[in-house]
Design an enzyme around this catalytic site. Structure first.
Site, mmCIF file in Angstrom:
data_model
loop_
_atom_site.group_PDB
_atom_site.id
_atom_site.type_symbol
_atom_site.label_atom_id
_atom_site.label_comp_id
_atom_site.label_asym_id
_atom_site.label_seq_id
_atom_site.Cartn_x
_atom_site.Cartn_y
_atom_site.Cartn_z
ATOM 1 C CG HIS A 1 0.483 6.349 -0.499
ATOM 2 N ND1 HIS A 1 -0.672 6.936 -0.961
ATOM 3 C CD2 HIS A 1 0.154 5.748 0.678
ATOM 4 C CE1 HIS A 1 -1.656 6.691 -0.102
ATOM 5 N NE2 HIS A 1 -1.190 5.965 0.905
ATOM 6 C CG HIS B 1 -1.654 1.274 1.454
ATOM 7 N ND1 HIS B 1 -2.924 1.509 0.961
ATOM 8 C CD2 HIS B 1 -1.274 2.407 2.087
ATOM 9 C CE1 HIS B 1 -3.286 2.739 1.296
ATOM 10 N NE2 HIS B 1 -2.315 3.305 1.991
ATOM 11 C CD GLU B 2 2.077 3.387 3.703
ATOM 12 O OE1 GLU B 2 2.197 4.486 3.120
ATOM 13 O OE2 GLU B 2 1.121 3.143 4.462
HETATM 14 ZN ZN LIG Z 1 -2.043 5.272 2.580
#
Ligand SMILES: [Zn+2]
Length: 230
Positions: free
Chosen positions: A104, A100-101
């Site tokens: 980003h 998930h990171e």
């Molecule tokens: Zn996030």
């Protein structure tokens, strides 16, 4: 104390309970899937490093950070910070959060517009959360209604920030799931567990938005009530 104030406090309590439920849910989901190790033995840091290099990102550092569920990507520093229970852990939860990171970091590289909007509105939201209450208190206390209304408008920037945070977070998780699916980082079974962690995390952002909207409604009621009594 009239009904008006009673209702306005009710809104804050409802918001608090929604946020609390989402926090308890994400903590327990994370805890459960932190005990399920992935079959490839990949740590969160391993997964992040593989995903970043596959995405052609070579200028982002991966570093550990203290605390639990404090994982984040810092676009200004180009550092992907993973908490202790993610960085060195081989759980399915750790891989999901690391992915998930990375989502980003990929958004940042691609110049994903909602991410830019979030960064910009974050500054306004900071100003809003610091100055809205003082303005409202001074405005209502001294009868400067315009000042109190300005305080409410400032607070609405916090709502705006949390609103633009939603597509950014949902998109990062969508990217994470897609990457984990296509790269074979996790097996199908492990992937579904990992998705549960990401969904629970996404719900905390939704809860934060709802709670802030309720706080905004409360402020509108208070300032509106102040005008009524004039
Ligand atoms: Zn996030």
């Amino acid at each position: 104390m009239d009904d008006y104030y009673f209702i306005s406090y009710g809104l804050v309590i409802i918001g608090f309970l929604i946020t609390l439920a989402a926090e308890i849910n994400v903590k327990s989901t994370f805890k459960r899937y932190s005990k399920v190790m992935n079959s490839r033995g990949l740590t969160g840091a391993d997964a992040a490093s593989m995903i970043l290099s596959n995405a052609g990102i070579t200028d982002v550092q991966i570093a550990p950070v203290g605390g639990s569920l404090t994982d984040h990507y810092s676009p200004g520093e180009k550092v992907l910070r993973l908490s202790q229970t993610v960085f060195g852990s081989t759980s399915v939860a750790a891989v999901g959060i690391a992915a998930h990171e990375c989502g980003h970091a990929i958004q940042h590289k691609e110049g994903y517009n909602p991410l830019r909007l979030r960064t910009a509105s974050g500054i306004l939201a900071n100003v809003g959360s610091w100055f809205s209450w003082p303005l409202i208190v001074i405005g209502l206390g001294f009868g400067f209604l315009g000042l109190a209304q300005a305080g409410v408008i400032l607070f609405s920037f916090v709502v705006l920030f949390q609103l633009v945070t939603l597509p950014v977070e949902f998109d990062a998780s969508r990217r994470a799931v897609l990457i984990m699916e296509t790269s074979g980082l996790l097996s199908t079974e492990e992937l579904s567990a990992s998705k549960k962690v990401l969904t629970a995390a996404a719900l905390t952002y939704l809860a934060a938005l709802l709670s802030t909207i309720l706080q905004l409604l409360r402020l509108i009621m208070i300032v509106g009530g102040g005008r009524r009594r004039d």
